[in-house]
Write a protein that holds these residues in place. Sequence first.
Motif, mmCIF file in Angstrom:
data_model
loop_
_atom_site.group_PDB
_atom_site.id
_atom_site.type_symbol
_atom_site.label_atom_id
_atom_site.label_comp_id
_atom_site.label_asym_id
_atom_site.label_seq_id
_atom_site.Cartn_x
_atom_site.Cartn_y
_atom_site.Cartn_z
ATOM 1 N N TYR A 12 0.778 -0.969 0.177
ATOM 2 C CA TYR A 12 0.289 0.114 0.325
ATOM 3 C C TYR A 12 0.977 1.056 0.019
ATOM 4 C CZ TYR A 12 -3.321 -3.364 2.594
ATOM 5 O OH TYR A 12 -3.686 -4.592 2.740
ATOM 6 N N LYS A 13 0.360 2.324 -0.413
ATOM 7 C CA LYS A 13 1.038 3.520 -0.062
ATOM 8 C C LYS A 13 0.810 3.856 1.057
ATOM 9 C CE LYS A 13 3.244 7.186 -1.028
ATOM 10 N NZ LYS A 13 4.648 7.133 -0.435
ATOM 11 N N VAL A 14 1.851 4.302 1.616
ATOM 12 C CA VAL A 14 1.704 4.830 3.288
ATOM 13 C C VAL A 14 2.312 5.999 3.597
ATOM 14 C CG1 VAL A 14 2.840 4.400 5.762
ATOM 15 C CG2 VAL A 14 2.526 2.243 4.831
ATOM 16 N N TYR A 15 1.089 6.693 4.455
ATOM 17 C CA TYR A 15 1.838 8.149 4.666
ATOM 18 C C TYR A 15 1.578 8.305 6.046
ATOM 19 C CZ TYR A 15 -0.199 8.322 0.182
ATOM 20 O OH TYR A 15 -1.417 8.238 -1.136
ATOM 21 N N HIS A 16 2.753 8.755 6.468
ATOM 22 C CA HIS A 16 3.241 8.933 7.875
ATOM 23 C C HIS A 16 3.714 10.846 7.895
ATOM 24 C CE1 HIS A 16 7.463 9.121 7.342
ATOM 25 N NE2 HIS A 16 7.282 8.186 6.978
ATOM 26 N N LEU A 17 3.420 11.442 9.382
ATOM 27 C CA LEU A 17 4.430 12.464 9.480
ATOM 28 C C LEU A 17 5.304 12.610 9.423
ATOM 29 C CD1 LEU A 17 1.176 13.772 11.482
ATOM 30 C CD2 LEU A 17 2.175 14.635 8.735
ATOM 31 N N TYR A 47 7.647 7.796 13.560
ATOM 32 C CA TYR A 47 6.458 8.542 12.582
ATOM 33 C C TYR A 47 5.446 9.652 12.742
ATOM 34 C CZ TYR A 47 8.473 4.140 10.654
ATOM 35 O OH TYR A 47 8.913 3.492 10.265
ATOM 36 N N GLY A 48 4.693 9.724 14.145
ATOM 37 C CA GLY A 48 4.042 10.893 14.183
ATOM 38 C C GLY A 48 2.722 10.255 14.210
ATOM 39 N N LEU A 49 2.726 9.749 13.088
ATOM 40 C CA LEU A 49 1.407 9.039 12.892
ATOM 41 C C LEU A 49 1.226 8.290 11.606
ATOM 42 C CD1 LEU A 49 -0.848 10.628 10.494
ATOM 43 C CD2 LEU A 49 -1.067 11.666 12.929
ATOM 44 N N LEU A 50 -0.202 7.353 11.362
ATOM 45 C CA LEU A 50 0.617 6.559 9.675
ATOM 46 C C LEU A 50 -0.655 5.937 9.434
ATOM 47 C CD1 LEU A 50 2.711 4.442 8.867
ATOM 48 C CD2 LEU A 50 1.656 3.247 10.540
ATOM 49 N N SER A 51 -1.103 6.365 8.141
ATOM 50 C CA SER A 51 -1.962 5.765 7.430
ATOM 51 C C SER A 51 -1.887 4.999 6.017
ATOM 52 C CB SER A 51 -3.235 6.685 7.337
ATOM 53 O OG SER A 51 -2.533 8.106 5.950
ATOM 54 N N PHE A 52 -2.740 4.594 6.183
ATOM 55 C CA PHE A 52 -2.631 3.483 4.462
ATOM 56 C C PHE A 52 -3.963 2.978 3.937
ATOM 57 C CE2 PHE A 52 -1.286 0.374 7.873
ATOM 58 C CZ PHE A 52 -1.839 -0.878 7.906
ATOM 59 N N ALA A 53 -4.080 2.475 3.073
ATOM 60 C CA ALA A 53 -5.382 1.617 2.741
ATOM 61 C C ALA A 53 -6.736 2.847 3.198
ATOM 62 C CB ALA A 53 -5.254 0.491 2.767
#
Length: 130
Positions: A12-17, A47-53
């Motif tokens: 997945y494309k993982v997003y984080h700060l 990472y601060g926080l994380l999101s994917f899918a």
Amino acid sequence: MKTVIDALNAKYKVYHLKGASEADIKMAEQKLGLSFSPEYRTYLATYGLLSFASHEFTGLGADGYLNVVSATEKERSLGGQFPKDCILLENNGIDGLLTLQDATGTVYSFHAGEKKRIAASFEDYLKSLL
């Protein structure tokens, strides 16, 4: 945890700060009146926080529903059943289903006042999503 997040990013494309400071982590713990698990502290610092899918995990560095302090306090204010020794890790957005973590790192599903252990750690929970 980095290996698991790299594997998630390949699928997945993982997003984080950017990571949170130690001072911000301590302040968040004080506001919530608990200690984060060592693993969650490392996650926050890295990472601060994380999101994917369809998954969005709470953390630090953002306001609102993804901020672990705001999100946990909001859930605590809704009826008093939210366990005081846990943080909100993820609001699954399905019929009030929540994912929680306690200071030992154990991860639980929480629904209608019932807490059920689903993983020994945040990393194990992330592995289950691969």
